[in-house]
Design an enzyme around this catalytic site. Structure first.
Site, PDB file in Angstrom:
ATOM      1  N   GLY A  34      15.922  16.158  49.063  1.00 59.67           N
ATOM      2  CA  GLY A  34      14.976  15.131  49.758  1.00 59.67           C
ATOM      3  C   GLY A  34      14.309  15.987  49.196  1.00 59.67           C
ATOM      4  O   GLY A  34      13.851  17.230  49.088  1.00 59.67           O
ATOM      5  N   CYS A  35      12.707  15.800  49.499  1.00 65.17           N
ATOM      6  CA  CYS A  35      11.641  15.870  48.602  1.00 65.17           C
ATOM      7  C   CYS A  35      11.434  17.675  50.027  1.00 65.17           C
ATOM      8  O   CYS A  35      10.684  18.573  49.486  1.00 65.17           O
ATOM      9  CB  CYS A  35      10.508  15.397  49.596  1.00 65.17           C
ATOM     10  SG  CYS A  35      10.246  14.343  51.013  1.00 65.17           S
ATOM     11  N   TYR A  36      11.179  17.093  51.193  1.00 66.23           N
ATOM     12  CA  TYR A  36      11.004  18.611  52.174  1.00 66.23           C
ATOM     13  C   TYR A  36      12.238  19.973  51.782  1.00 66.23           C
ATOM     14  O   TYR A  36      11.603  20.790  51.247  1.00 66.23           O
ATOM     15  CB  TYR A  36      11.380  18.549  53.863  1.00 66.23           C
ATOM     16  CG  TYR A  36       9.509  17.413  54.635  1.00 66.23           C
ATOM     17  CD1 TYR A  36       9.192  18.351  54.051  1.00 66.23           C
ATOM     18  CD2 TYR A  36      10.154  16.482  54.872  1.00 66.23           C
ATOM     19  CE1 TYR A  36       7.662  17.264  54.588  1.00 66.23           C
ATOM     20  CE2 TYR A  36       9.120  15.740  54.872  1.00 66.23           C
ATOM     21  CZ  TYR A  36       7.923  16.429  55.397  1.00 66.23           C
ATOM     22  OH  TYR A  36       6.328  16.301  55.502  1.00 66.23           O
ATOM     23  N   THR A  77      13.972  20.189  48.644  1.00 63.50           N
ATOM     24  CA  THR A  77      13.478  20.689  46.973  1.00 63.50           C
ATOM     25  C   THR A  77      12.084  21.733  47.392  1.00 63.50           C
ATOM     26  O   THR A  77      12.430  22.866  46.912  1.00 63.50           O
ATOM     27  CB  THR A  77      13.468  19.766  46.608  1.00 63.50           C
ATOM     28  OG1 THR A  77      13.747  19.000  46.423  1.00 63.50           O
ATOM     29  CG2 THR A  77      12.819  20.090  45.353  1.00 63.50           C
ATOM     30  N   SER A  78      11.311  21.564  47.681  1.00 61.59           N
ATOM     31  CA  SER A  78      10.025  22.252  48.278  1.00 61.59           C
ATOM     32  C   SER A  78      10.382  23.718  48.804  1.00 61.59           C
ATOM     33  O   SER A  78       9.923  25.015  49.278  1.00 61.59           O
ATOM     34  CB  SER A  78       9.139  21.519  49.327  1.00 61.59           C
ATOM     35  OG  SER A  78       9.271  21.817  50.490  1.00 61.59           O
TER      36      SER A  78
END
Lengths: 348, 348, 348, 348
Positions: free
Chosen positions: A151-153, A155-156
């Site tokens: 997911g994007c969150y 990953t960040s």
């Protein structure tokens, strides 16, 4: 195009991550896009659904059923959560698959059932899937048939946190992740909460304590630390199309300084083409990674003794979705990881 | 207009807080705006500088020197930090003053010198000034001649935190304030960092560990707790004109729950017209207080045991500046606090 | 609140124009809002649907059927086009009604059927309704029971054009109206085309040659000129919440100059509280009328000989909808037209 | 990089068009960027000025004086208007130059003096320069040493208009160009009018009747028609970073239909890689050409008999500046025109 092009199908080409995959893959020197599916828009030209593809002579949208899999080598699956597992379970096994949904990210079937409200419908595949945070799971990805793209969150948040937890420099039990995302993360579905007027000129937290990216973050952190970890993860919606910033507040282990964190990250990511540590005192900005697979990380001391801050920015549709998917694809095919991913950020 | 109108001058009417003061005061039933100053634009009509005032027949802009103070009862001072203290020191003492700059907020001269880089040039006034977080210092404001209007970030952080610290429900040594602000907080000065293209379509932290609102927050928290407190305060710039959200992460004292925090805030603010606690599970949004003096506060339990979250939204130009200034003015003159401040948010 | 308050119901309070009506009417000194309807959200508090109304103690949302009409004097109808006519036909006749839909704007039944795809279902009411461009039809509005509140585009185009056509200063057969609107004009319905990502960071024309405000503009222009007029009217969608700018390109009648147009408009609107002509050389901006019932008009000579330009800005939700609705209501009740409408624009 | 790389210097690399040139040229397979100048930022790394270039190992910024011209083959000049002509006059003559300023666009010295307020200071060069609207002046560009890259507005207006004027299908004396631009067109200079709060959430016309792109448009239109043409050209500022839409209102020559215009444009641009005509009824959107060198043109009949509309969208920093500059560079070096310019639009 070389005759040895890898023939790729994009399932779910009418969504934002599907379009972003297409944008990247059309300029990937080893890929030929041979099929684009979108069940409800089947029959239409992709340029009708996404006019940015006007004039490129692309294949029309088809249903998944219409795809001739014998002419396909690899699949990027950008379908909604839930239906994905059944679709993938039905695909021929010669296909390599990068799945951008959340269906195969959580490894523990009980955890999956708890957060998604039903038993997993393809538990064998769930077991087989490799979590594709490329910088961390590269060797597993290299031999995987099915990659669960993060997911994007997660990953960040994971890119700055994992090396510091591995180095035992921060307290795993005192982590606050205040995350900020552009609206494209919500997809192209027509929902009131994604309307221009509901998002423009304002900001707010959402999914507080209940966002499904929480357990995904914790799963990987727990694995790194060797025991169950719970973090504060709080997403916020920003009035912008794309971009994601995770502001992470951590407690230092005794004797550790913010400079030590910075040194660890610099060393860990020295050879990683997509992760950059900003100069001392420079807070990264989402706009400077717009349209790229990059992650910029800044490290700052806290005025509160014994604490530090990490700021991590990505493009939620690229390193947070389609870009990392192509990065994983490159690893699966033994290609240089940056193949097709050398975009420079579009700023302003 | 009643014959007993309070005659008001706005110093610094060509900035955003000046214009916002004017917007509010022109509809204040007990106020007559008799002078608007703007040194560099003196001689121009205010509607040239701010066309929203077209057709209202307002006094032209003048220099501070040109104002006839004998016809003025009260002054709102919206001048830049630093020059303010000298200007106010030179004003006749019959004037009541609400100062929107940072010049009189920090009480400790040493602390002021440390954060602003020079000795205070009006130390007597600094001593005299009353900090105007109205809900907390109402009685002091009522009798003050000079009110130091709080900063926007401190207002948004202190309103949720102070009652909880006073009730000894949260740990004062473990507070993270991740704050998000619209661009108008930076004022109307032509700076590269405030350009549309530098702010649009992206977000970033700024002033990390060095923003001057940090010590202002800590001063009041310390006073409440009775010993020096240091907090993490990290401002972020949002692509929006106005609005401020402080996401605050706190550690609960043993035996205290998020519900207890909510109960404390509900009780504390039950009779306060400008502070609202949102319903369980509802995260407040900046857009719902746009253009008003309201503060909406949400309380949430953390998934991390023993921790909780507070979300506080204000309009940075209203409760964070000009609205609270008028609220203080009302208190100074014994008027109902909501006089002239009954705006309903402009949404969308 | 005076005991002689006018008791008002808002039908369709869960949409943007409904909310804007409520924002204005709650501060209207002669109005008491006694009913708010929203069929699909009946039973909810309005502050759940629109959190800007938190803490105001308003009546809950009900269905239209649940309203006790004996306690209502006037109705603002903010329902979708098409259903409106049937709803209004079913209301008791003691009610005064301002209708914000398009249902009663076109007078010619054939024209209505052509543009809306069906015969009008309340032709008697259509005949009875008075078109509420207040500055032009004030006397008719004063005695009307049913006012058809004008569309946003027609309002912004007609205010500058009508006096010039009446003065025979411009050619009615050579008018180009390039109109630009914020997204709130599309309402709160969850449509792909209104999503943040589909509207943000870009612009485009829409409804080219087919927007239903075209015939509405032409109807009034034709009436003024005395024969059928066709104009170019081309709406564009802007990445902003509210605001509307009509850039109008006209051909001057022989011997007429742009200065003559300006003189005509200055004279025509000298006593109108809501219409302002900008100074020579000043192009009006939508942001300077944000949240107000004002219309600012700029007049410029064209470099092309014998031509001129008009720029007209309004807030599409105010003078373009709810503000003008209240203005008409004031006229219907013999109140000063600015009652409840003295807002100053929220800028920035 | 081939050993026969063309060595390129970018003058003015700290502005938006400079950065955009760099973004494109760094991925151009035949170019090596050997020098980046920025007088006021000389000595800094480009990644300090534009963090999107972090980690790319680029040359530091230098002054123009510091450049060793013997190692440079070609220059892109992105300096401010006015100073450009003197800088270019002082460059060695072996350099091929694409100039992005307005200094060499107007051919008539009198016209230049009239619009720019001073005599041209390099009249010989002015005479030599070739106007680089590539699709129209390709053969001249191919042999030019100095190319005057067109302005953004002229590019967006001329591409749809010139073929229609050449085909004698529209009246050259009745053209209205209502143009809408993102803020990046104003450059990175810190001006009040470019601040986020002055541009966000609103729109307005500017430079009405006085914008310098007017005579540039007219010069080329006049040349095409064979006599002096004056048009209405009215720029508007949009709340967005990049993108430009020209809505063009034209009068058809007798017997000509909108379909005829469409046929002419389809035929004229059939072999042009960067110009696309949208399908019947599809209005082009700026966001679908974001970050690319494309121009999308839509053609619509007007409801006013004998008239038609053209909508033309470009990215003002690409086809409107840096993209077209690289296109011209490609022509000057005999490279395929799309070299380095195959970007697909970043949407959303």
């Amino acid at each position: 195009m070389a005759t040895d092009a890898i023939r790729v199908a994009i399932l779910g080409a009418s969504g934002y991550t599907g379009a972003e995959l297409l944008r990247v893959l059309l300029r990937h020197p080893r890929v030929r896009v041979v099929a684009l599916t979108a069940d409800r828009k089947a029959g239409e030209g992709i340029e009708t659904v996404f006019p940015q593809f006007l004039g490129l002579g692309l294949p029309r949208l088809v249903t998944i059923q219409e795809v001739d899999w014998s002419g396909v080598d690899a699949v990027f699956c950008a379908l909604p959560h839930g239906t994905t597992q059944e679709v993938i379970a039905g695909l021929p096994t010669h296909l390599k698959i990068v799945d951008l949904s959340a269906d195969f990210r959580l490894r523990d079937p009980a955890e999956y059932a708890k957060w998604y409200g039903h038993e997993h419908r393809a538990p064998k595949l769930q077991e087989e899937a490799v979590y594709g945070l490329t910088e961390m799971y590269r060797s597993g990805v290299a031999t995987a048939r099915l990659v669960a793209n993060p997911g994007c969150y997660p990953t960040s948040a994971q890119l700055p946190l994992l090396p510091l937890l591995a180095a035992d420099q921060i307290d795993p039990d005192d982590i606050v992740i205040d995350a900020k995302s552009g609206v494209s993360g919500a997809g192209r579905a027509a929902k009131e909460g994604s309307l221009y007027c509901e998002v423009g000129e304002g900001t707010h937290a959402y999914g507080v304590g209940s966002h499904r990216h929480g357990p995904e973050i914790e799963q990987i952190l727990s694995e790194t630390v060797g025991r169950p970890i719970v973090v504060n993860f709080t997403p916020h919606l920003m009035p912008m199309n794309r971009g994601m910033l995770s502001s992470i507040y951590v407690k230092l282990k005794p004797g550790v300084s913010a400079d030590d964190l910075r040194a660890t990250l610099l060393q860990r990511y020295a050879d990683e083409p997509f992760v950059q540590i900003t100069s001392q005192g420079v807070a990264p900005q989402t706009r400077h990674v717009r349209g790229t697979n990059a992650c910029h990380i800044g490290v700052f001391p806290d005025r509160v003794k014994g604490r530090a801050m990490l700021f991590s920015v990505i493009d939620n549709l690229m390193k947070g979705a389609s870009g990392q998917a192509v990065q994983n694809f490159n690893v699966m095919y033994g290609l240089p990881e940056t193949t097709g991913l050398d975009q420079i950020a579009l700023f302003p």
